[in-house]
Design a protein around this motif. Structure first.
Motif, short mmCIF file in Angstrom:
data_model
loop_
_atom_site.label_atom_id
_atom_site.label_comp_id
_atom_site.label_asym_id
_atom_site.label_seq_id
_atom_site.Cartn_x
_atom_site.Cartn_y
_atom_site.Cartn_z
N PRO A 11 65.55 45.08 -25.37
CA PRO A 11 66.30 44.96 -26.63
C PRO A 11 65.96 43.68 -27.39
CG PRO A 11 67.73 45.81 -24.93
CD PRO A 11 66.43 45.45 -24.24
N GLU A 12 65.66 42.61 -26.68
CA GLU A 12 65.32 41.35 -27.34
C GLU A 12 63.95 41.36 -28.01
OE1 GLU A 12 66.38 41.80 -24.18
OE2 GLU A 12 65.41 40.37 -22.81
N ASP A 13 63.19 42.43 -27.82
CA ASP A 13 61.93 42.59 -28.55
C ASP A 13 62.14 43.17 -29.94
OD1 ASP A 13 60.48 43.64 -25.45
OD2 ASP A 13 60.25 41.68 -26.41
N THR A 14 63.36 43.54 -30.26
CA THR A 14 63.67 44.07 -31.58
C THR A 14 63.36 43.04 -32.64
OG1 THR A 14 65.38 45.57 -30.76
CG2 THR A 14 65.54 44.89 -33.08
N ALA A 15 62.51 43.42 -33.61
CA ALA A 15 62.06 42.48 -34.64
C ALA A 15 61.15 43.22 -35.61
CB ALA A 15 61.29 41.32 -34.01
N VAL A 16 60.82 42.53 -36.69
CA VAL A 16 59.74 42.98 -37.56
C VAL A 16 58.48 42.25 -37.10
CG1 VAL A 16 58.87 43.16 -39.90
CG2 VAL A 16 61.32 43.37 -39.47
N TYR A 17 57.42 43.01 -36.87
CA TYR A 17 56.18 42.47 -36.35
C TYR A 17 55.14 42.39 -37.48
CZ TYR A 17 57.91 42.78 -31.59
OH TYR A 17 58.63 42.59 -30.44
N TYR A 18 54.47 41.25 -37.52
CA TYR A 18 53.47 40.97 -38.54
C TYR A 18 52.15 40.54 -37.88
CZ TYR A 18 57.65 40.30 -41.47
OH TYR A 18 58.85 40.44 -42.12
#
Length: 113
Positions: free
Chosen positions: A87-94
């Motif tokens: 769950p802590e990998d939830t993010a917007v990835y660029y």
């Protein structure tokens, strides 16, 4: 001009996998270090992984053993294989290069049951 287009994000359950892609244009891709970053809700953008023109890779500590960065110079594309997602990998990835260029729109990853 320099441009990055990220794709491959989505909603995945904890323990699942996703493969992100970033298509780059406007520069000689094969000559540059490429990086993946992520920005979680309410946090600053952070470095996830890097890959040099010689395919040497580096990862942030929390991604080691779970994420794999790779590149295809023929396609001007950098990838991020993400396994054992949390769950802590939830993010917007660029993605971006070194030296940094303009930011793309990113691709959103949500890890939730």
């Amino acid at each position: 001009q320099v441009q990055f287009v990220e794709s491959g994000g989505g909603l995945v359950q904890p323990g699942g996998s996703l493969r992100l892609s970033c298509a780059a244009s406007g520069f000689t891709f094969s000559r540059y270090v490429m990086r993946w970053y992520r920005q979680a809700p309410g946090k600053e953008r952070a470095l996830v992984a890097s890959i040099t023109s010689a395919d040497t890779t580096n990862y942030a500590d929390s991604m080691k053993g779970r994420f794999t960065i790779s590149r295809d110079n023929a396609k001007n594309t950098v990838y991020l294989q993400m396994n054992s997602l949390k769950p802590e990998d939830t993010a917007v990835y660029y993605c971006n290069r070194v030296p940094i260029g303009p930011w793309g729109q990113g691709t959103r990853v949500s890890v939730s049951s």
